[in-house]
Motif scaffolding. Structure first.
Motif, PDB file in Angstrom:
ATOM      1  N   ASN A 190       6.817   5.811  -1.067  1.00  0.00           N
ATOM      2  CA  ASN A 190       6.099   5.794  -2.357  1.00  0.00           C
ATOM      3  C   ASN A 190       7.046   6.015  -3.539  1.00  0.00           C
ATOM      4  OD1 ASN A 190       3.804   5.443  -0.804  1.00  0.00           O
ATOM      5  ND2 ASN A 190       3.125   7.573  -1.010  1.00  0.00           N
ATOM      6  N   PRO A 191       8.160   5.263  -3.586  1.00  0.00           N
ATOM      7  CA  PRO A 191       9.054   5.424  -4.748  1.00  0.00           C
ATOM      8  C   PRO A 191       8.335   4.974  -6.018  1.00  0.00           C
ATOM      9  CG  PRO A 191       9.649   3.449  -3.524  1.00  0.00           C
ATOM     10  CD  PRO A 191       8.583   4.137  -2.717  1.00  0.00           C
ATOM     11  N   LYS A 192       8.635   5.685  -7.123  1.00  0.00           N
ATOM     12  CA  LYS A 192       7.941   5.390  -8.387  1.00  0.00           C
ATOM     13  C   LYS A 192       8.918   5.585  -9.535  1.00  0.00           C
ATOM     14  CE  LYS A 192       3.465   6.479 -10.466  1.00  0.00           C
ATOM     15  NZ  LYS A 192       3.456   7.039 -11.729  1.00  0.00           N
ATOM     16  N   ILE A 193       9.003   4.609 -10.413  1.00  0.00           N
ATOM     17  CA  ILE A 193       9.847   4.760 -11.607  1.00  0.00           C
ATOM     18  C   ILE A 193       9.054   5.581 -12.624  1.00  0.00           C
ATOM     19  CG2 ILE A 193      11.010   3.585 -13.520  1.00  0.00           C
ATOM     20  CD1 ILE A 193      11.503   1.215 -11.615  1.00  0.00           C
ATOM     21  N   LEU A 194       9.540   6.780 -12.940  1.00  0.00           N
ATOM     22  CA  LEU A 194       8.845   7.683 -13.864  1.00  0.00           C
ATOM     23  C   LEU A 194       9.222   7.372 -15.311  1.00  0.00           C
ATOM     24  CD1 LEU A 194       9.366  11.064 -11.946  1.00  0.00           C
ATOM     25  CD2 LEU A 194       7.344   9.544 -11.892  1.00  0.00           C
ATOM     26  N   GLU A 245       0.830  -1.220   0.000  1.00  0.00           N
ATOM     27  CA  GLU A 245       0.000   0.000   0.000  1.00  0.00           C
ATOM     28  C   GLU A 245       0.859   1.262   0.000  1.00  0.00           C
ATOM     29  OE1 GLU A 245      -3.516  -1.312  -0.496  1.00  0.00           O
ATOM     30  OE2 GLU A 245      -3.563   0.665   0.464  1.00  0.00           O
ATOM     31  N   GLU A 246       0.402   2.279  -0.713  1.00  0.00           N
ATOM     32  CA  GLU A 246       1.073   3.578  -0.631  1.00  0.00           C
ATOM     33  C   GLU A 246       0.911   4.123   0.784  1.00  0.00           C
ATOM     34  OE1 GLU A 246       0.185   6.472  -3.664  1.00  0.00           O
ATOM     35  OE2 GLU A 246       1.666   5.428  -4.915  1.00  0.00           O
ATOM     36  N   THR A 271      14.605   7.083 -13.816  1.00  0.00           N
ATOM     37  CA  THR A 271      14.266   8.345 -13.166  1.00  0.00           C
ATOM     38  C   THR A 271      13.127   8.016 -12.201  1.00  0.00           C
ATOM     39  OG1 THR A 271      14.844   9.640 -15.127  1.00  0.00           O
ATOM     40  CG2 THR A 271      13.443  10.718 -13.478  1.00  0.00           C
ATOM     41  N   ILE A 272      13.327   8.324 -10.930  1.00  0.00           N
ATOM     42  CA  ILE A 272      12.314   7.984  -9.921  1.00  0.00           C
ATOM     43  C   ILE A 272      11.854   9.224  -9.157  1.00  0.00           C
ATOM     44  CG2 ILE A 272      13.176   5.616  -9.544  1.00  0.00           C
ATOM     45  CD1 ILE A 272      14.409   6.714  -6.886  1.00  0.00           C
ATOM     46  N   SER A 273      10.654   9.114  -8.613  1.00  0.00           N
ATOM     47  CA  SER A 273      10.176  10.131  -7.666  1.00  0.00           C
ATOM     48  C   SER A 273       9.939   9.397  -6.352  1.00  0.00           C
ATOM     49  CB  SER A 273       8.859  10.747  -8.150  1.00  0.00           C
ATOM     50  OG  SER A 273       7.844   9.751  -8.213  1.00  0.00           O
ATOM     51  N   TYR A 274      10.037  10.132  -5.244  1.00  0.00           N
ATOM     52  CA  TYR A 274       9.763   9.562  -3.921  1.00  0.00           C
ATOM     53  C   TYR A 274       9.679  10.700  -2.924  1.00  0.00           C
ATOM     54  CZ  TYR A 274      14.746  10.352  -2.763  1.00  0.00           C
ATOM     55  OH  TYR A 274      15.978  10.923  -2.553  1.00  0.00           O
ATOM     56  N   ARG A 309       4.637   0.902   1.004  1.00  0.00           N
ATOM     57  CA  ARG A 309       5.594   1.283  -0.048  1.00  0.00           C
ATOM     58  C   ARG A 309       6.716   2.152   0.527  1.00  0.00           C
ATOM     59  NH1 ARG A 309       3.439  -0.949  -4.481  1.00  0.00           N
ATOM     60  NH2 ARG A 309       4.895   0.014  -5.986  1.00  0.00           N
ATOM     61  N   ILE A 310       7.578   1.484   1.298  1.00  0.00           N
ATOM     62  CA  ILE A 310       8.722   2.143   1.938  1.00  0.00           C
ATOM     63  C   ILE A 310       9.970   1.293   1.661  1.00  0.00           C
ATOM     64  CG2 ILE A 310       9.730   2.996   4.100  1.00  0.00           C
ATOM     65  CD1 ILE A 310       6.837   2.820   5.315  1.00  0.00           C
TER      66      ILE A 310
END
Ligand SMILES: CNC(=O)c1cccc(C)c1Nc1nc(N2CCN(c3ccccc3Cl)CC2)nc(N2CSC[C@H]2C(=O)NC)n1
Ligand code: NI
Length: 187
Positions: A95-99, A20-21, A132-135, A71-72
């Motif tokens: 909440n890491p996310k591959i952009l 879960e986020e 490229t990720i966001s978190y 999601r940690i």
């Protein structure tokens, strides 16, 4: 403090769940968890502490490995140059996310290991070479960063854990060491 007893092993269904986020602002317990995950990685890389606490060395850890389906992830990647004390990447990612990612692929030349897998699974784990990720960090601050080489591989391995994916899911069953043209092998 986290020890190997807190790390669940393959066969535990949590490792196959989609985590879960987390919600912002982060709960105190989620911040404390992140700090403890990072501390575990540092301890696991310290010869004395690792021996004393019977820790396996790791550079990445995901909350589902602690039976916490959130999601940690934490990463603590030491510099390959022993002269440089500063790690190349040391942070907790919420909440890491591959952009986006490179077309080029890469793998660790020695294969991958996982703290939740008590066996050697030989073979190349082919992943994106660059991502490229966001978190969000522990202060709730958003980040967008580009990663390549070892750091990119480690973060992809840990984000896989958030999606119930194990590293050996990527290994070619017929020929574990098969490599397509152009795949970067990271030493
Ligand atoms: C089957 N062959 C192999 O495992 C393998 C075999 C040889 C080389 C590599 C490079 C391999 N591969 C591999 N080695 C690692 N470590 C090397 C030792 N190190 C470490 C250990 C002790 C103190 C300090 C440190 Cl720094 C900790 C990290 N880590 C990962 N992974 C896969 S991505 C997430 C990451 C992870 O943290 N796994 C627990 N893979
Ligand atoms: Ni793992």
């Amino acid at each position: 403090m986290i020890t190997m007893d807190n790390i669940i092993r393959e066969g535990n269904p949590t490792l196959r769940e989609v985590a879960e986020e987390v919600c912002l602002p982060l709960k105190e317990e989620e911040i404390v968890l992140g700090k403890k995950m990072l501390e575990f990685l540092k301890n696991s890389q310290d010869p004395e502490k690792a021996e004393e606490l019977h820790l396996r060395g790791g550079v990445g850890l995901a909350a589902p490995q602690l039976d916490i389906s959130k999601r940690i992830i934490a990463v603590h990647v030491p510099n390959s140059d022993p002269e440089i004390a500063e790690p190349t990447l040391s942070t907790v990612m919420y909440n890491p996310k591959i952009l986006s990612h490179s077309i080029q692929e890469a793998c660790l030349g020695e294969g991958e290991g996982c703290l939740s897998v008590d066996r050697e699974v030989p073979g190349y784990v082919v992943r994106h070479a660059k991502i490229t990720i966001s978190y969000y960090d522990m202060d709730g601050k958003p980040h967008k960063i580009r990663l390549k080489n070892y750091e990119s591989i480690v973060v992809q391995h840990e984000i896989d854990h958030l999606n119930g994916v194990m590293f050996y899911d990527h290994i070619n069953e017929k020929n574990p060491f098969a490599l397509k043209e152009g795949v970067l092998v990271i030493k």
